[in-house]
Design a protein around this motif. Structure first.
Motif, PDB file in Angstrom:
ATOM      1  N   ASN A  52       0.826  -1.208   0.000  1.00 20.62           N
ATOM      2  CA  ASN A  52       0.000   0.000   0.000  1.00 20.62           C
ATOM      3  C   ASN A  52       0.860   1.257   0.000  1.00 20.62           C
ATOM      4  N   VAL A  53       1.669   1.435  -1.036  1.00 16.90           N
ATOM      5  CA  VAL A  53       2.473   2.647  -1.174  1.00 16.90           C
ATOM      6  C   VAL A  53       2.451   3.071  -2.632  1.00 16.90           C
ATOM      7  N   GLY A  54       2.512   4.390  -2.854  1.00 15.42           N
ATOM      8  CA  GLY A  54       2.617   4.924  -4.210  1.00 15.42           C
ATOM      9  C   GLY A  54       1.450   4.545  -5.100  1.00 15.42           C
ATOM     10  N   LEU A  55       1.732   4.019  -6.270  1.00 15.58           N
ATOM     11  CA  LEU A  55       0.733   3.674  -7.256  1.00 15.58           C
ATOM     12  C   LEU A  55      -0.225   2.589  -6.765  1.00 15.58           C
ATOM     13  N   PHE A  56       0.219   1.740  -5.865  1.00 17.16           N
ATOM     14  CA  PHE A  56      -0.590   0.613  -5.394  1.00 17.16           C
ATOM     15  C   PHE A  56      -1.350   0.911  -4.104  1.00 17.16           C
ATOM     16  N   ASP A  57      -1.346   2.170  -3.647  1.00 19.68           N
ATOM     17  CA  ASP A  57      -1.988   2.537  -2.390  1.00 19.68           C
ATOM     18  C   ASP A  57      -3.504   2.616  -2.581  1.00 19.68           C
ATOM     19  N   GLU A  58      -4.206   1.572  -2.179  1.00 19.66           N
ATOM     20  CA  GLU A  58      -5.668   1.504  -2.338  1.00 19.66           C
ATOM     21  C   GLU A  58      -6.360   2.561  -1.493  1.00 19.66           C
ATOM     22  N   ASP A  59      -5.856   2.884  -0.309  1.00 20.72           N
ATOM     23  CA  ASP A  59      -6.494   3.877   0.560  1.00 20.72           C
ATOM     24  C   ASP A  59      -6.440   5.260  -0.055  1.00 20.72           C
TER      25      ASP A  59
END
Length: 67
Positions: A52-59
């Motif tokens: 859950n960081v950068g481009l993949f951070d769903e929140d």
């Protein structure tokens, strides 16, 4: 004619305990077990957490407003 005594059944240790084998089946050797483990795909020892960081951070992608 005297009946023959029964042949002793072969057995092998398993994680569940000692198990007998069907006549004609030989126990699996330690070498065969290790080779099967080496040929199997790798799996993590501990379940992995989502990235859950950068481009993949769903929140952050579910954020409704900028401020």
């Amino acid at each position: 004619m005297k009946p023959l005594p029964p042949l002793p059944l072969a057995s092998e240790p398993t994680p569940e305990g000692e198990q007998t084998l069907i006549p004609g089946v030989r126990p699996i050797s330690l070498r065969e077990r290790i080779e099967a483990r080496m040929a199997a795909p790798l799996h993590p020892r501990v379940p992995q957490k989502p990235l859950n960081v950068g481009l993949f951070d769903e929140d952050a992608r579910n954020q409704l407003s900028l401020f």
